[in-house]
Design a protein around this motif. Structure first.
Motif, PDB file in Angstrom:
ATOM      1  N   MET A  96       0.813  -1.174   0.000  1.00 16.88           N
ATOM      2  CA  MET A  96       0.000   0.000   0.000  1.00 16.88           C
ATOM      3  C   MET A  96       0.876   1.265   0.000  1.00 16.88           C
ATOM      4  N   PHE A  97       1.873   1.323   0.856  1.00 20.41           N
ATOM      5  CA  PHE A  97       2.810   2.445   0.890  1.00 20.41           C
ATOM      6  C   PHE A  97       4.198   1.926   0.564  1.00 20.41           C
ATOM      7  N   GLU A  98       5.012   2.791  -0.013  1.00 20.49           N
ATOM      8  CA  GLU A  98       6.358   2.388  -0.393  1.00 20.49           C
ATOM      9  C   GLU A  98       7.361   2.536   0.747  1.00 20.49           C
ATOM     10  N   SER A  99       7.075   3.467   1.668  1.00 21.98           N
ATOM     11  CA  SER A  99       8.016   3.692   2.766  1.00 21.98           C
ATOM     12  C   SER A  99       7.321   4.413   3.916  1.00 21.98           C
ATOM     13  N   LEU A 100       7.980   4.407   5.048  1.00 19.40           N
ATOM     14  CA  LEU A 100       7.468   5.142   6.198  1.00 19.40           C
ATOM     15  C   LEU A 100       7.461   6.641   5.902  1.00 19.40           C
ATOM     16  N   GLU A 101       8.431   7.123   5.181  1.00 22.47           N
ATOM     17  CA  GLU A 101       8.488   8.534   4.801  1.00 22.47           C
ATOM     18  C   GLU A 101       7.267   8.919   3.962  1.00 22.47           C
ATOM     19  N   GLN A 102       6.852   8.048   3.077  1.00 23.54           N
ATOM     20  CA  GLN A 102       5.659   8.310   2.269  1.00 23.54           C
ATOM     21  C   GLN A 102       4.414   8.404   3.163  1.00 23.54           C
ATOM     22  N   VAL A 103       4.304   7.530   4.132  1.00 25.71           N
ATOM     23  CA  VAL A 103       3.187   7.571   5.075  1.00 25.71           C
ATOM     24  C   VAL A 103       3.198   8.898   5.832  1.00 25.71           C
ATOM     25  N   ARG A 104       4.351   9.321   6.278  1.00 24.18           N
ATOM     26  CA  ARG A 104       4.465  10.593   7.002  1.00 24.18           C
ATOM     27  C   ARG A 104       4.062  11.776   6.124  1.00 24.18           C
ATOM     28  N   GLU A 105       4.488  11.773   4.883  1.00 23.56           N
ATOM     29  CA  GLU A 105       4.168  12.862   3.961  1.00 23.56           C
ATOM     30  C   GLU A 105       2.660  12.918   3.689  1.00 23.56           C
ATOM     31  N   ILE A 106       2.078  11.786   3.404  1.00 25.79           N
ATOM     32  CA  ILE A 106       0.638  11.724   3.134  1.00 25.79           C
ATOM     33  C   ILE A 106      -0.152  12.126   4.376  1.00 25.79           C
ATOM     34  N   SER A 107       0.282  11.652   5.527  1.00 27.29           N
ATOM     35  CA  SER A 107      -0.401  11.991   6.785  1.00 27.29           C
ATOM     36  C   SER A 107      -0.320  13.484   7.072  1.00 27.29           C
ATOM     37  N   ALA A 108       0.827  14.079   6.853  1.00 23.55           N
ATOM     38  CA  ALA A 108       1.000  15.511   7.097  1.00 23.55           C
ATOM     39  C   ALA A 108       0.095  16.334   6.179  1.00 23.55           C
ATOM     40  N   LYS A 109      -0.012  15.944   4.922  1.00 19.57           N
ATOM     41  CA  LYS A 109      -0.888  16.647   3.979  1.00 19.57           C
ATOM     42  C   LYS A 109      -2.350  16.516   4.402  1.00 19.57           C
ATOM     43  N   TRP A 110      -2.739  15.318   4.801  1.00 20.07           N
ATOM     44  CA  TRP A 110      -4.123  15.098   5.237  1.00 20.07           C
ATOM     45  C   TRP A 110      -4.418  15.925   6.491  1.00 20.07           C
ATOM     46  N   LEU A 111      -3.509  15.921   7.445  1.00 19.10           N
ATOM     47  CA  LEU A 111      -3.705  16.654   8.688  1.00 19.10           C
ATOM     48  C   LEU A 111      -3.833  18.149   8.417  1.00 19.10           C
TER      49      LEU A 111
END
Length: 51
Positions: free
Chosen positions: A1-16
């Motif tokens: 689903m995600f390529e990396s933890l950094e990608q999860v952090r980036e997507i989460s920050a944008k959503w937040l």
């Protein structure tokens, strides 16, 4: 689903950011917080405080 933890952090920050600043809030008369804050600073808020 995600390529990396950094990608999860980036997507989460944008959503937040969107969730907290851009989407309308019922408690703010349907305005996004950023717009409400700008109106409040100008003294033209649609919400008033009852005393």
């Amino acid at each position: 689903m995600f390529e990396s933890l950094e990608q999860v952090r980036e997507i989460s920050a944008k959503w937040l950011q969107s969730y907290n600043e851009e989407r309308p809030h019922d408690a703010l008369a349907g305005l996004p917080p950023a717009i409400y804050r700008a109106q409040l600073e100008r003294g033209s808020s649609p919400l008033t405080v009852s005393r």
